[in-house]
Structure formats: C-alpha cells, structure tokens
Design a protein around this motif. Structure first.
Motif, PDB file in Angstrom:
ATOM      1  N   TYR A 153       0.811  -1.225   0.000  1.00 17.23           N
ATOM      2  CA  TYR A 153       0.000   0.000   0.000  1.00 17.23           C
ATOM      3  C   TYR A 153       0.846   1.277   0.000  1.00 17.23           C
ATOM      4  O   TYR A 153       0.543   2.217  -0.702  1.00 17.23           O
ATOM      5  CB  TYR A 153      -0.985   0.070   1.180  1.00 17.23           C
ATOM      6  CG  TYR A 153      -1.658  -1.224   1.528  1.00 17.23           C
ATOM      7  CD1 TYR A 153      -2.217  -2.035   0.549  1.00 17.23           C
ATOM      8  CD2 TYR A 153      -1.749  -1.660   2.846  1.00 17.23           C
ATOM      9  CE1 TYR A 153      -2.838  -3.241   0.861  1.00 17.23           C
ATOM     10  CE2 TYR A 153      -2.372  -2.847   3.173  1.00 17.23           C
ATOM     11  CZ  TYR A 153      -2.905  -3.634   2.176  1.00 17.23           C
ATOM     12  OH  TYR A 153      -3.521  -4.813   2.490  1.00 17.23           O
ATOM     13  N   ALA A 154       1.913   1.342   0.862  1.00 13.32           N
ATOM     14  CA  ALA A 154       2.810   2.507   0.946  1.00 13.32           C
ATOM     15  C   ALA A 154       2.038   3.792   1.231  1.00 13.32           C
ATOM     16  O   ALA A 154       2.257   4.822   0.595  1.00 13.32           O
ATOM     17  CB  ALA A 154       3.634   2.636  -0.342  1.00 13.32           C
ATOM     18  N   LEU A 155       1.128   3.742   2.215  1.00  8.22           N
ATOM     19  CA  LEU A 155       0.368   4.928   2.608  1.00  8.22           C
ATOM     20  C   LEU A 155       1.032   5.626   3.787  1.00  8.22           C
ATOM     21  O   LEU A 155       1.738   5.002   4.580  1.00  8.22           O
ATOM     22  CB  LEU A 155      -1.067   4.533   2.983  1.00  8.22           C
ATOM     23  CG  LEU A 155      -1.876   3.820   1.901  1.00  8.22           C
ATOM     24  CD1 LEU A 155      -3.250   3.447   2.438  1.00  8.22           C
ATOM     25  CD2 LEU A 155      -2.006   4.674   0.653  1.00  8.22           C
ATOM     26  N   TYR A 156       0.784   6.927   3.890  1.00  7.64           N
ATOM     27  CA  TYR A 156       1.310   7.697   5.020  1.00  7.64           C
ATOM     28  C   TYR A 156       0.313   7.632   6.164  1.00  7.64           C
ATOM     29  O   TYR A 156      -0.810   8.140   6.067  1.00  7.64           O
ATOM     30  CB  TYR A 156       1.562   9.146   4.612  1.00  7.64           C
ATOM     31  CG  TYR A 156       2.622   9.289   3.541  1.00  7.64           C
ATOM     32  CD1 TYR A 156       3.975   9.158   3.858  1.00  7.64           C
ATOM     33  CD2 TYR A 156       2.274   9.542   2.219  1.00  7.64           C
ATOM     34  CE1 TYR A 156       4.950   9.277   2.880  1.00  7.64           C
ATOM     35  CE2 TYR A 156       3.242   9.659   1.233  1.00  7.64           C
ATOM     36  CZ  TYR A 156       4.572   9.519   1.574  1.00  7.64           C
ATOM     37  OH  TYR A 156       5.545   9.639   0.605  1.00  7.64           O
ATOM     38  N   GLY A 157       0.734   6.996   7.284  1.00  3.74           N
ATOM     39  CA  GLY A 157      -0.169   6.743   8.397  1.00  3.74           C
ATOM     40  C   GLY A 157      -0.661   7.980   9.102  1.00  3.74           C
ATOM     41  O   GLY A 157      -1.753   7.977   9.684  1.00  3.74           O
ATOM     42  N   HIS A 158       0.109   9.082   9.057  1.00  2.00           N
ATOM     43  CA  HIS A 158      -0.287  10.297   9.771  1.00  2.00           C
ATOM     44  C   HIS A 158      -1.207  11.186   8.943  1.00  2.00           C
ATOM     45  O   HIS A 158      -1.729  12.183   9.435  1.00  2.00           O
ATOM     46  CB  HIS A 158       0.954  11.096  10.172  1.00  2.00           C
ATOM     47  CG  HIS A 158       1.740  11.620   9.004  1.00  2.00           C
ATOM     48  ND1 HIS A 158       2.502  10.798   8.200  1.00  2.00           N
ATOM     49  CD2 HIS A 158       1.852  12.879   8.501  1.00  2.00           C
ATOM     50  CE1 HIS A 158       3.068  11.542   7.252  1.00  2.00           C
ATOM     51  NE2 HIS A 158       2.695  12.793   7.411  1.00  2.00           N
ATOM     52  N   MET A 159      -1.403  10.818   7.676  1.00  5.48           N
ATOM     53  CA  MET A 159      -2.265  11.608   6.790  1.00  5.48           C
ATOM     54  C   MET A 159      -3.648  10.976   6.672  1.00  5.48           C
ATOM     55  O   MET A 159      -3.806   9.769   6.806  1.00  5.48           O
ATOM     56  CB  MET A 159      -1.653  11.698   5.381  1.00  5.48           C
ATOM     57  CG  MET A 159      -0.373  12.475   5.285  1.00  5.48           C
ATOM     58  SD  MET A 159       0.161  12.547   3.532  1.00  5.48           S
ATOM     59  CE  MET A 159       1.682  13.490   3.706  1.00  5.48           C
ATOM     60  N   THR A 160      -4.631  11.818   6.372  1.00 12.09           N
ATOM     61  CA  THR A 160      -5.966  11.297   6.085  1.00 12.09           C
ATOM     62  C   THR A 160      -5.961  10.635   4.702  1.00 12.09           C
ATOM     63  O   THR A 160      -5.009  10.783   3.927  1.00 12.09           O
ATOM     64  CB  THR A 160      -7.015  12.424   6.085  1.00 12.09           C
ATOM     65  OG1 THR A 160      -6.711  13.330   5.017  1.00 12.09           O
ATOM     66  CG2 THR A 160      -7.033  13.165   7.407  1.00 12.09           C
ATOM     67  N   ILE A 161      -7.041   9.934   4.401  1.00  3.48           N
ATOM     68  CA  ILE A 161      -7.164   9.310   3.087  1.00  3.48           C
ATOM     69  C   ILE A 161      -7.144  10.378   1.999  1.00  3.48           C
ATOM     70  O   ILE A 161      -6.495  10.214   0.956  1.00  3.48           O
ATOM     71  CB  ILE A 161      -8.467   8.484   3.002  1.00  3.48           C
ATOM     72  CG1 ILE A 161      -8.478   7.396   4.091  1.00  3.48           C
ATOM     73  CG2 ILE A 161      -8.628   7.881   1.618  1.00  3.48           C
ATOM     74  CD1 ILE A 161      -7.219   6.557   4.163  1.00  3.48           C
TER      75      ILE A 161
END
Length: 362
Positions: free
Chosen positions: A85-93
C-alpha cells in the motif's frame, strides 16, 4: 493511455546474476497485461525496470514512440501500486490521495476535484477524513489505487497488489480492478503469481520462468494451447496431469493403459512413431466414462465439483498419479476402483518440453 514497447531488455546485477533475459513485448493502448509466474521468475524485476526503479542492463523501453530507457522514474508518467500500500499513516485518506498533486503544487481546486472523482470511482467518498489504520486491507489498497488515478498517468503498474488480502477481499478487489480498467480504458501492467488473477484480469498474459518469457497470449490461448510443459503445468487449477506414453499406430501406450488417438492426433504424432512423449490431460478433461482403470486414494467434494485423486493403469507410482475434476458430488472412498477416459489431450516433446506442433514457435 499509452502504447509501450519493451525491446530485448535484460537485467544483470553487479554480481553477474541475470534475472531477466531478452524480454520483448508490445503493449497496446488501453491493454491490461498480466505478468505471471512463480516467485523469482523475474516478473517484478521486469515491472520495476519499466517503472524506472531498476536500471535496464540492455535493450530499450519506448513510451508512445519515445525512448525512456534511461529516463528517471519521475519523468516516465507511470504510477505504481505496491503490495504493501505505501500509505502515510499520519495523513488522512484525502491527503494520501492528494499527496503527489500537492507536491507538484497543482491548483487546490483541481486537486479537490480529482480526489473526489477518484474516491467516487473507488467507493471511498465516505472514508476521506479517516486515517489508513481505520480502514480494512481492501480499502487501503483502493486508496493506493486512488493515489495513482488522480495523477492520470499514461501507464498503471501493479506489483502483486492483492497478496496481503484474504481470499474474499482478493476476489472483491480483483473485480474492482477489472471494473477500473474498463472505466478508465487505461494501459495497465499487472504482476502476480496467482493464475486466477491472471486468467480473470488479463487481455493478454505473459508467463515467465527463470527470467525467460515462456508464452504470451490471451488467457484462453495459454489454457487451451500451452506452448510447453511449464505453461501447461502452471496455468490451470488443479495442474495438468502428465504421463509417459509411447506413440503406437492409432494409440498411445503408457504404464498399464492405452489411449486411442483420433485422425488429427495420429497425423500430429506421426513423426514420433515408436517414441516416448509426455501426454498431458487437464483434470477437467478426465472423463467418468472410459476403459482406463483408476484406483482412488482421495476424494474432495467442492459442491458443484469433486476432485478425485488416484492412480491409473494399476501402477501406484508418481508417474501414474492422476487428478480428475468431476461435475457434481462424488462419494469415492480410498481404494475404490473405477474407470476413466481422456477428453482433450496435449502432447509434449520428451526432450524439449515444447508442445508438439509448436516446435517452430519455440
């Protein structure tokens, strides 16, 4: 949308280990190509070379006729969806999906419209204010896809995007990717080791083994006319059965069994008269009616179908092991005796493994 031409590319690492050999493929505008093969076959390495994340050791890569072999990843106008996924956990969707556009300093109103449009396509409109940790694995993978969609790239690249999902989510997300492709009419390259994904998603499949392309074709072509034993054994579930057989006049003779040949099969095998070949029969082409003796050792009821495993010809050896996929509910027990027949048959050269009749295409 874009056309991609991959011309004779190799990947050789600094330790002289070669991972990809002479990979050639012309990807049509709007086509969904699936690269499939076992772990370590070179499919992900090939995708990473296309993305610009790995250097191309030899050959050329053209996008809409422009040579981008040496172009950095950021200048290739491709978007990659990763397995993790490589999403930023501190950011919203919303922030995750907008991130690449924000870095480009695009107009905030344009960014907003693009994110809302992508969220609508992927069914994420109600999730935009949440953090990745609040979403399921399938939803997070959709966010990763949404982040690619807002960029409107020329080519989408998917590197085993469903590997971390459970079976139910894999099926649902696979269908979403197929619908996404139809809606966007985008050029896509998709890597997987799962043949079900390959068969259900692809316009064309590239089957790889040990860094080499084994066959390129439609899902039906690879299933019904495999180029060699590797493709025949890899595509299809359960795998194809293989038996040693000698070509006789009008029939094949194996250990404890004989198989009649029709006129076209006799003509095809004429050059192999008196020689051993490999006979291939898919489990779904094993018939409940025939004169080949089979001794059952396992029975798996799957609802509409039953997988029956046993040995044929009275020879309880690996070489005579067979799996049959019968329609309906069967109740065979260990040790039961029955007879079977062979429907659609495949023939392979004993030495090369190439499908007989395709030697000139090998």
């Amino acid at each position: 949308m874009a056309q991609l031409n991959i011309q004779h590319i190799d990947k050789i690492y600094d330790n002289n280990v070669q991972a990809v050999f002479d990979f050639n493929l012309d990807v049509k505008d709007g086509e969904l190509i699936v690269l499939v093969g076992p772990s370590g076959c070179g499919k992900s390495t090939t995708l990473r070379m296309i993305a610009g994340l790995e250097d191309i050791s030899a050959g050329h890569l053209l996008l809409d006729g422009k040579d981008i072999t040496q172009a950095p990843a950021k200048d290739r106008d491709m978007a990659m969806v990763f397995q993790n996924y490589a999403l930023y956990g501190h950011m919203t969707i919303y922030e995750n999906m907008a991130f690449s556009l924000t870095l480009r300093k695009e107009n905030p109103n344009v960014i907003h419209k693009k994110v809302l449009a992508a969220a609508e396509i992927l069914g994420l409109s109600s999730q935009l204010n949440k953090k990745p940790s609040q979403l399921s694995g399938g939803q997070r993978q959709r966010v990763a896809m949404g982040r690619s969609i807002v960029r409107n790239p020329k080519v989408f690249l998917f590197d085993e995007p469903l590997s971390n999902l459970d079976a139910k989510l894999r099926g649902a997300t696979r269908r979403e990717i197929l619908l996404l492709h139809k809606r966007l009419k985008a050029t896509m390259l998709y890597v997987t080791h799962d043949q079900t994904e390959a068969l259900t998603l692809a316009d064309r499949i590239v089957c790889m083994s040990m860094g080499h392309v084994q066959q390129v074709g439609t899902p039906l072509e690879l299933y019904d006319s495999p180029a060699n034993k590797f493709v025949a054994s890899f595509i299809g579930l359960p795998p194809m059965n293989f038996f040693n057989a000698t070509v006789r006049e009008g029939f094949l003779e194996g250990k404890g069994f004989k198989v009649a040949l029709d006129a076209s099969e006799r003509a095809l095998l004429m050059p192999y008269a008196g020689k051993e070949i490999d006979l291939g029969v898919r489990p779904e082409n094993v018939l409940t009616e025939g004169d080949i003796p089979m001794k059952v050792f396992s029975n798996e009821n799957l609802g509409m179908n039953t997988l029956v495993h046993g040995h044929i010809g009275g020879v309880e050896a690996v070489s005579n092991k067979i799996s049959a996929k019968f329609r309906g509910w069967c109740d065979y027990k260990d040790g039961d005796q029955t007879t079977v027949g062979f429907g659609r048959k495949h023939f392979f050269d004993k030495e090369t493994g190439v499908a007989i009749g395709r030697e000139d295409k090998a």
